[in-house]
Design a protein around this motif. Sequence first.
Motif, PDB file in Angstrom:
ATOM      1  N   HIS A  41      -1.602  15.786   3.218  1.00 38.66           N
ATOM      2  CA  HIS A  41      -0.432  14.687   3.050  1.00 38.66           C
ATOM      3  C   HIS A  41      -0.430  13.474   4.063  1.00 38.66           C
ATOM      4  CE1 HIS A  41       3.492  13.592   1.399  1.00 38.66           C
ATOM      5  NE2 HIS A  41       4.039  13.789   2.454  1.00 38.66           N
ATOM      6  N   ILE A  42      -0.836  13.951   5.044  1.00 39.22           N
ATOM      7  CA  ILE A  42      -0.890  12.869   6.239  1.00 39.22           C
ATOM      8  C   ILE A  42      -2.258  12.350   6.189  1.00 39.22           C
ATOM      9  CG2 ILE A  42      -0.287  12.203   8.270  1.00 39.22           C
ATOM     10  CD1 ILE A  42       2.233  13.009   6.867  1.00 39.22           C
ATOM     11  N   SER A  43      -2.600  11.436   4.997  1.00 33.88           N
ATOM     12  CA  SER A  43      -4.211  11.096   4.905  1.00 33.88           C
ATOM     13  C   SER A  43      -4.503   9.947   5.907  1.00 33.88           C
ATOM     14  CB  SER A  43      -4.079  10.425   3.514  1.00 33.88           C
ATOM     15  OG  SER A  43      -3.404   9.556   3.097  1.00 33.88           O
ATOM     16  N   VAL A  80       0.817  -1.262   0.121  1.00 27.37           N
ATOM     17  CA  VAL A  80      -0.072  -0.199  -0.059  1.00 27.37           C
ATOM     18  C   VAL A  80       0.876   1.140  -0.171  1.00 27.37           C
ATOM     19  CG1 VAL A  80      -1.817   1.269   1.194  1.00 27.37           C
ATOM     20  CG2 VAL A  80      -1.777  -1.179   1.324  1.00 27.37           C
ATOM     21  N   ILE A  81       0.912   1.841  -1.149  1.00 29.51           N
ATOM     22  CA  ILE A  81       1.722   2.920  -1.228  1.00 29.51           C
ATOM     23  C   ILE A  81       0.886   4.470  -1.144  1.00 29.51           C
ATOM     24  CG2 ILE A  81       3.366   4.362  -3.044  1.00 29.51           C
ATOM     25  CD1 ILE A  81       3.622   1.290  -4.151  1.00 29.51           C
ATOM     26  N   CYS A  82       1.342   5.312  -0.285  1.00 30.62           N
ATOM     27  CA  CYS A  82       0.382   6.289   0.161  1.00 30.62           C
ATOM     28  C   CYS A  82       1.207   7.780  -0.141  1.00 30.62           C
ATOM     29  CB  CYS A  82       0.144   6.302   1.661  1.00 30.62           C
ATOM     30  SG  CYS A  82      -0.587   4.550   2.068  1.00 30.62           S
ATOM     31  N   ASN A  83       0.524   8.582  -0.769  1.00 28.86           N
ATOM     32  CA  ASN A  83       1.047  10.047  -0.662  1.00 28.86           C
ATOM     33  C   ASN A  83       2.162  10.283  -1.267  1.00 28.86           C
ATOM     34  OD1 ASN A  83      -1.402   9.537   1.552  1.00 28.86           O
ATOM     35  ND2 ASN A  83      -1.777  11.681   0.545  1.00 28.86           N
ATOM     36  N   ILE A  84       2.724   9.550  -2.056  1.00 29.23           N
ATOM     37  CA  ILE A  84       3.959   9.810  -2.790  1.00 29.23           C
ATOM     38  C   ILE A  84       4.116   9.343  -4.166  1.00 29.23           C
ATOM     39  CG2 ILE A  84       4.831   7.318  -2.351  1.00 29.23           C
ATOM     40  CD1 ILE A  84       6.881  10.744  -1.537  1.00 29.23           C
ATOM     41  N   LEU A 127      -6.146  17.042  -1.525  1.00 30.56           N
ATOM     42  CA  LEU A 127      -5.639  18.240  -0.984  1.00 30.56           C
ATOM     43  C   LEU A 127      -4.296  18.102  -0.578  1.00 30.56           C
ATOM     44  CD1 LEU A 127      -8.430  18.854   1.591  1.00 30.56           C
ATOM     45  CD2 LEU A 127      -8.480  19.558  -0.776  1.00 30.56           C
ATOM     46  N   ASP A 128      -3.563  17.319  -1.231  1.00 31.03           N
ATOM     47  CA  ASP A 128      -2.112  17.065  -0.885  1.00 31.03           C
ATOM     48  C   ASP A 128      -1.160  17.950  -1.751  1.00 31.03           C
ATOM     49  OD1 ASP A 128       0.483  16.141  -0.263  1.00 31.03           O
ATOM     50  OD2 ASP A 128      -0.138  13.849  -0.432  1.00 31.03           O
ATOM     51  N   GLN A 129      -0.632  18.938  -1.188  1.00 29.32           N
ATOM     52  CA  GLN A 129       0.409  19.754  -1.761  1.00 29.32           C
ATOM     53  C   GLN A 129       1.765  19.311  -1.902  1.00 29.32           C
ATOM     54  OE1 GLN A 129       0.017  23.973  -0.646  1.00 29.32           O
ATOM     55  NE2 GLN A 129      -1.872  23.428   0.388  1.00 29.32           N
ATOM     56  N   ALA A 130       2.220  18.416  -0.763  1.00 36.17           N
ATOM     57  CA  ALA A 130       3.329  17.928  -0.738  1.00 36.17           C
ATOM     58  C   ALA A 130       3.535  16.870  -1.795  1.00 36.17           C
ATOM     59  CB  ALA A 130       3.704  17.183   0.525  1.00 36.17           C
ATOM     60  N   ALA A 131       2.491  15.920  -2.173  1.00 36.20           N
ATOM     61  CA  ALA A 131       2.664  14.978  -3.049  1.00 36.20           C
ATOM     62  C   ALA A 131       1.153  14.947  -3.985  1.00 36.20           C
ATOM     63  CB  ALA A 131       2.831  13.555  -2.516  1.00 36.20           C
ATOM     64  N   PRO A 132       1.130  16.103  -4.974  1.00 38.41           N
ATOM     65  CA  PRO A 132      -0.121  16.299  -5.548  1.00 38.41           C
ATOM     66  C   PRO A 132      -0.792  14.928  -6.154  1.00 38.41           C
ATOM     67  CG  PRO A 132       1.397  17.928  -6.001  1.00 38.41           C
ATOM     68  CD  PRO A 132       2.278  17.046  -5.349  1.00 38.41           C
ATOM     69  N   PRO A 133      -1.990  14.681  -6.156  1.00 38.62           N
ATOM     70  CA  PRO A 133      -2.475  13.455  -6.407  1.00 38.62           C
ATOM     71  C   PRO A 133      -2.189  12.952  -8.189  1.00 38.62           C
ATOM     72  CG  PRO A 133      -4.111  15.272  -6.119  1.00 38.62           C
ATOM     73  CD  PRO A 133      -2.969  15.717  -5.745  1.00 38.62           C
ATOM     74  N   GLU A 134      -2.134  14.096  -8.986  1.00 36.98           N
ATOM     75  CA  GLU A 134      -1.837  13.253 -10.206  1.00 36.98           C
ATOM     76  C   GLU A 134      -0.283  12.692 -10.439  1.00 36.98           C
ATOM     77  OE1 GLU A 134      -0.333  17.891 -10.103  1.00 36.98           O
ATOM     78  OE2 GLU A 134      -1.991  16.616  -9.375  1.00 36.98           O
ATOM     79  N   GLY A 135       0.630  12.914  -9.524  1.00 34.31           N
ATOM     80  CA  GLY A 135       1.909  12.390  -9.362  1.00 34.31           C
ATOM     81  C   GLY A 135       1.435  11.033  -8.646  1.00 34.31           C
ATOM     82  N   VAL A 136       0.860  10.844  -7.697  1.00 35.80           N
ATOM     83  CA  VAL A 136       0.605   9.726  -7.086  1.00 35.80           C
ATOM     84  C   VAL A 136      -0.071   8.763  -7.764  1.00 35.80           C
ATOM     85  CG1 VAL A 136      -0.449   8.782  -4.765  1.00 35.80           C
ATOM     86  CG2 VAL A 136       0.856  11.137  -4.503  1.00 35.80           C
ATOM     87  N   LYS A 137      -0.893   9.294  -8.385  1.00 33.65           N
ATOM     88  CA  LYS A 137      -1.867   8.399  -9.572  1.00 33.65           C
ATOM     89  C   LYS A 137      -0.998   7.754 -10.442  1.00 33.65           C
ATOM     90  CE  LYS A 137      -6.059   8.288 -12.018  1.00 33.65           C
ATOM     91  NZ  LYS A 137      -7.102   9.323 -12.633  1.00 33.65           N
ATOM     92  N   GLN A 138       0.272   8.345 -10.994  1.00 30.12           N
ATOM     93  CA  GLN A 138       1.018   7.758 -11.872  1.00 30.12           C
ATOM     94  C   GLN A 138       1.613   6.535 -11.335  1.00 30.12           C
ATOM     95  OE1 GLN A 138       4.909   9.607 -12.589  1.00 30.12           O
ATOM     96  NE2 GLN A 138       4.732   9.129 -14.782  1.00 30.12           N
TER      97      GLN A 138
END
Length: 264
Positions: A241-243, A118-122, A213-224
């Motif tokens: 970020h700390i979801s 499970v890879i989160c917020n990165i 709402l993650d500014q540190a790891a925006p969702p478009e990058g995480v979705k990649q």
Amino acid sequence: MPTFTSKNVSIHYNFNDAAGPDAPVLMFSNSLGTTLDMWRPQLEALSSDFRILRYDTRGHGQSSAPQGPYSLDQLGEDVIALLDHLQLPKVHLCGLSLGGFVTQWLAINAPERLHSAVICNIAAVTAAPTFWHDRANLVLSEGMQAIVDGVMARFFSPRFAQGSPAAVRAVHEGFVSTPAVGYAGACAAIQHADFRANLPTVDLPVLVIGGSLDQAAPPEGVKQVAELIPHARYVELDAAHISNIENPAGFNGAIVDFLGGLKA
């Protein structure tokens, strides 16, 4: 809580096995500047179904903080050493932010030790390497207090910070207690991370969690990350970020649904 020593580094951990010896092990890897305490919302919610293994990344919490720089190889090997110490052949591994990089490393380099990831917020790659170099130098020269306010503003949305000040304060206190040398060492591990070429080789069940709402790891990058891993599932939560702290119901529910589906 116990510790063990591997390659002259002491790793502090907590293994809650109240679910019984036959329950699966769910291991958590923490974010940069936090401790294993960040996973309390998961411990409370999931410990009846899983044996929960939490640990302090080297340089954080009660683990030792050797002089850096650290590498993702070292951080991943610390996890393997802990699993060997506890005689755990395989676990489900969940990591957030820095822990998400560690989870990607293990999914690529030691998939035989994981049932799932499970890879989160990165994201899969560090977008601004010079930022982490400068950040490390700043905390080494001026201390953790120099950056804590800006970090908390990225960790949590204004809505959550206003509505849950005690939760934010606990993370704030843990952050400023992090040894500057440990934080800087981990910044070096992040600085050149890039898993894009290797993620398509991952052959594990994978859940990727992002925050809208993650500014540190925006969702478009995480979705990649999910797009690069064959058959990975992506879930986006209403959180920064700390979801896992900002939206524990959504976070825990996503994990339960994912891991429950693996049993079917």
